[in-house]
Design a protein around this motif. Structure first.
Motif, PDB file in Angstrom:
ATOM      1  N   ALA A 107      71.826  48.629 -41.055  1.00  0.00           N
ATOM      2  CA  ALA A 107      72.247  47.778 -40.763  1.00  0.00           C
ATOM      3  C   ALA A 107      70.872  46.872 -42.283  1.00  0.00           C
ATOM      4  N   ARG A 108      70.566  47.478 -41.936  1.00  0.00           N
ATOM      5  CA  ARG A 108      68.970  46.466 -43.033  1.00  0.00           C
ATOM      6  C   ARG A 108      69.648  46.704 -44.324  1.00  0.00           C
ATOM      7  N   ALA A 109      70.048  47.901 -44.435  1.00  0.00           N
ATOM      8  CA  ALA A 109      70.518  48.307 -46.188  1.00  0.00           C
ATOM      9  C   ALA A 109      71.679  47.472 -46.085  1.00  0.00           C
ATOM     10  N   ALA A 110      72.389  46.747 -45.013  1.00  0.00           N
ATOM     11  CA  ALA A 110      73.963  46.063 -45.709  1.00  0.00           C
ATOM     12  C   ALA A 110      73.256  44.564 -45.776  1.00  0.00           C
ATOM     13  N   ARG A 111      72.610  44.948 -44.821  1.00  0.00           N
ATOM     14  CA  ARG A 111      72.011  42.789 -44.776  1.00  0.00           C
ATOM     15  C   ARG A 111      71.336  42.639 -46.702  1.00  0.00           C
ATOM     16  N   THR A 112      70.512  44.086 -47.233  1.00  0.00           N
ATOM     17  CA  THR A 112      70.268  43.760 -48.417  1.00  0.00           C
ATOM     18  C   THR A 112      71.610  44.154 -49.419  1.00  0.00           C
ATOM     19  N   GLU A 113      72.900  44.259 -49.370  1.00  0.00           N
ATOM     20  CA  GLU A 113      73.484  44.938 -50.262  1.00  0.00           C
ATOM     21  C   GLU A 113      74.316  43.403 -50.287  1.00  0.00           C
ATOM     22  N   ARG A 114      74.332  42.599 -49.325  1.00  0.00           N
ATOM     23  CA  ARG A 114      74.758  41.511 -49.029  1.00  0.00           C
ATOM     24  C   ARG A 114      73.929  40.213 -49.511  1.00  0.00           C
ATOM     25  N   MET A 115      72.175  40.352 -49.601  1.00  0.00           N
ATOM     26  CA  MET A 115      72.156  39.928 -50.276  1.00  0.00           C
ATOM     27  C   MET A 115      71.191  39.525 -51.898  1.00  0.00           C
ATOM     28  N   ARG A 116      71.905  40.977 -52.614  1.00  0.00           N
ATOM     29  CA  ARG A 116      71.910  41.100 -53.374  1.00  0.00           C
ATOM     30  C   ARG A 116      73.414  40.269 -54.308  1.00  0.00           C
ATOM     31  N   ALA A 117      74.098  40.580 -53.737  1.00  0.00           N
ATOM     32  CA  ALA A 117      75.760  40.402 -53.596  1.00  0.00           C
ATOM     33  C   ALA A 117      75.789  38.797 -54.462  1.00  0.00           C
ATOM     34  N   LYS A 118      74.759  38.216 -53.309  1.00  0.00           N
ATOM     35  CA  LYS A 118      74.784  36.796 -52.678  1.00  0.00           C
ATOM     36  C   LYS A 118      73.590  36.143 -54.052  1.00  0.00           C
ATOM     37  N   ALA A 119      72.433  36.837 -54.391  1.00  0.00           N
ATOM     38  CA  ALA A 119      72.346  36.864 -55.912  1.00  0.00           C
ATOM     39  C   ALA A 119      72.281  36.516 -56.956  1.00  0.00           C
ATOM     40  N   ASP A 120      73.496  37.208 -57.268  1.00  0.00           N
ATOM     41  CA  ASP A 120      74.216  37.616 -58.458  1.00  0.00           C
ATOM     42  C   ASP A 120      74.868  36.613 -58.416  1.00  0.00           C
ATOM     43  N   ALA A 121      76.011  36.597 -57.314  1.00  0.00           N
ATOM     44  CA  ALA A 121      76.741  35.790 -57.667  1.00  0.00           C
ATOM     45  C   ALA A 121      75.957  34.116 -58.016  1.00  0.00           C
ATOM     46  N   ASP A 122      74.843  34.131 -57.566  1.00  0.00           N
ATOM     47  CA  ASP A 122      74.559  32.705 -57.621  1.00  0.00           C
ATOM     48  C   ASP A 122      73.298  32.399 -58.976  1.00  0.00           C
ATOM     49  N   LYS A 123      73.415  33.746 -59.554  1.00  0.00           N
ATOM     50  CA  LYS A 123      72.733  33.832 -60.895  1.00  0.00           C
ATOM     51  C   LYS A 123      73.963  33.635 -62.018  1.00  0.00           C
ATOM     52  N   ALA A 124      75.564  33.578 -61.580  1.00  0.00           N
ATOM     53  CA  ALA A 124      76.529  34.591 -62.240  1.00  0.00           C
ATOM     54  C   ALA A 124      76.827  32.645 -62.198  1.00  0.00           C
ATOM     55  N   GLN A 125      76.498  31.816 -61.148  1.00  0.00           N
ATOM     56  CA  GLN A 125      76.941  30.477 -61.558  1.00  0.00           C
ATOM     57  C   GLN A 125      76.444  29.423 -61.745  1.00  0.00           C
ATOM     58  N   LEU A 126      74.688  30.342 -62.017  1.00  0.00           N
ATOM     59  CA  LEU A 126      73.503  29.455 -62.981  1.00  0.00           C
ATOM     60  C   LEU A 126      74.139  29.600 -64.622  1.00  0.00           C
ATOM     61  N   VAL A 127      74.384  30.267 -64.709  1.00  0.00           N
ATOM     62  CA  VAL A 127      74.958  31.497 -65.579  1.00  0.00           C
ATOM     63  C   VAL A 127      76.433  30.499 -66.832  1.00  0.00           C
ATOM     64  N   LEU A 128      77.226  30.272 -65.072  1.00  0.00           N
ATOM     65  CA  LEU A 128      78.640  29.124 -66.466  1.00  0.00           C
ATOM     66  C   LEU A 128      78.362  28.112 -65.872  1.00  0.00           C
ATOM     67  N   ALA A 129      77.156  27.189 -65.374  1.00  0.00           N
ATOM     68  CA  ALA A 129      76.636  25.863 -65.722  1.00  0.00           C
ATOM     69  C   ALA A 129      76.223  25.487 -66.534  1.00  0.00           C
ATOM     70  N   ALA A 130      74.691  26.750 -67.137  1.00  0.00           N
ATOM     71  CA  ALA A 130      74.528  26.719 -68.214  1.00  0.00           C
ATOM     72  C   ALA A 130      75.550  26.274 -69.155  1.00  0.00           C
ATOM     73  N   GLU A 131      76.187  27.016 -69.185  1.00  0.00           N
ATOM     74  CA  GLU A 131      77.283  26.849 -70.747  1.00  0.00           C
ATOM     75  C   GLU A 131      77.741  25.182 -71.149  1.00  0.00           C
TER      76      GLU A 131
END
Length: 66
Positions: free
Chosen positions: A42-66
């Motif tokens: 359960a902890r590993a699944a939660r970590t994977e979800r949090m990591r995927a969300k953080a990666d998506a947020d970072k990608a949005q920031l990069v797109l917004a900066a362009e």
């Protein structure tokens, strides 16, 4: 195999060992082990979800900066 899948596999093994155990203390130990593996899964699944969300947020920031 992800950590989540590995932990679930180990939990299933512990469950099978508990079902096959003839001694109460061995059965109890296997059930505690199964619970611990399930908690780790359960902890590993939660970590994977949090990591995927953080990666998506970072990608949005990069797109917004362009």
């Amino acid at each position: 195999m992800s950590q989540h899948d590995f932990y679930l596999s180990r939990a299933a093994e512990a469950r099978a060992e508990a079902e096959a155990a003839t001694l109460d203390n061995v059965r109890d130990r296997c059930r505690r082990s199964e619970a611990a593996w399930n908690d780790m899964a359960a902890r590993a699944a939660r970590t994977e979800r949090m990591r995927a969300k953080a990666d998506a947020d970072k990608a949005q920031l990069v797109l917004a900066a362009e």
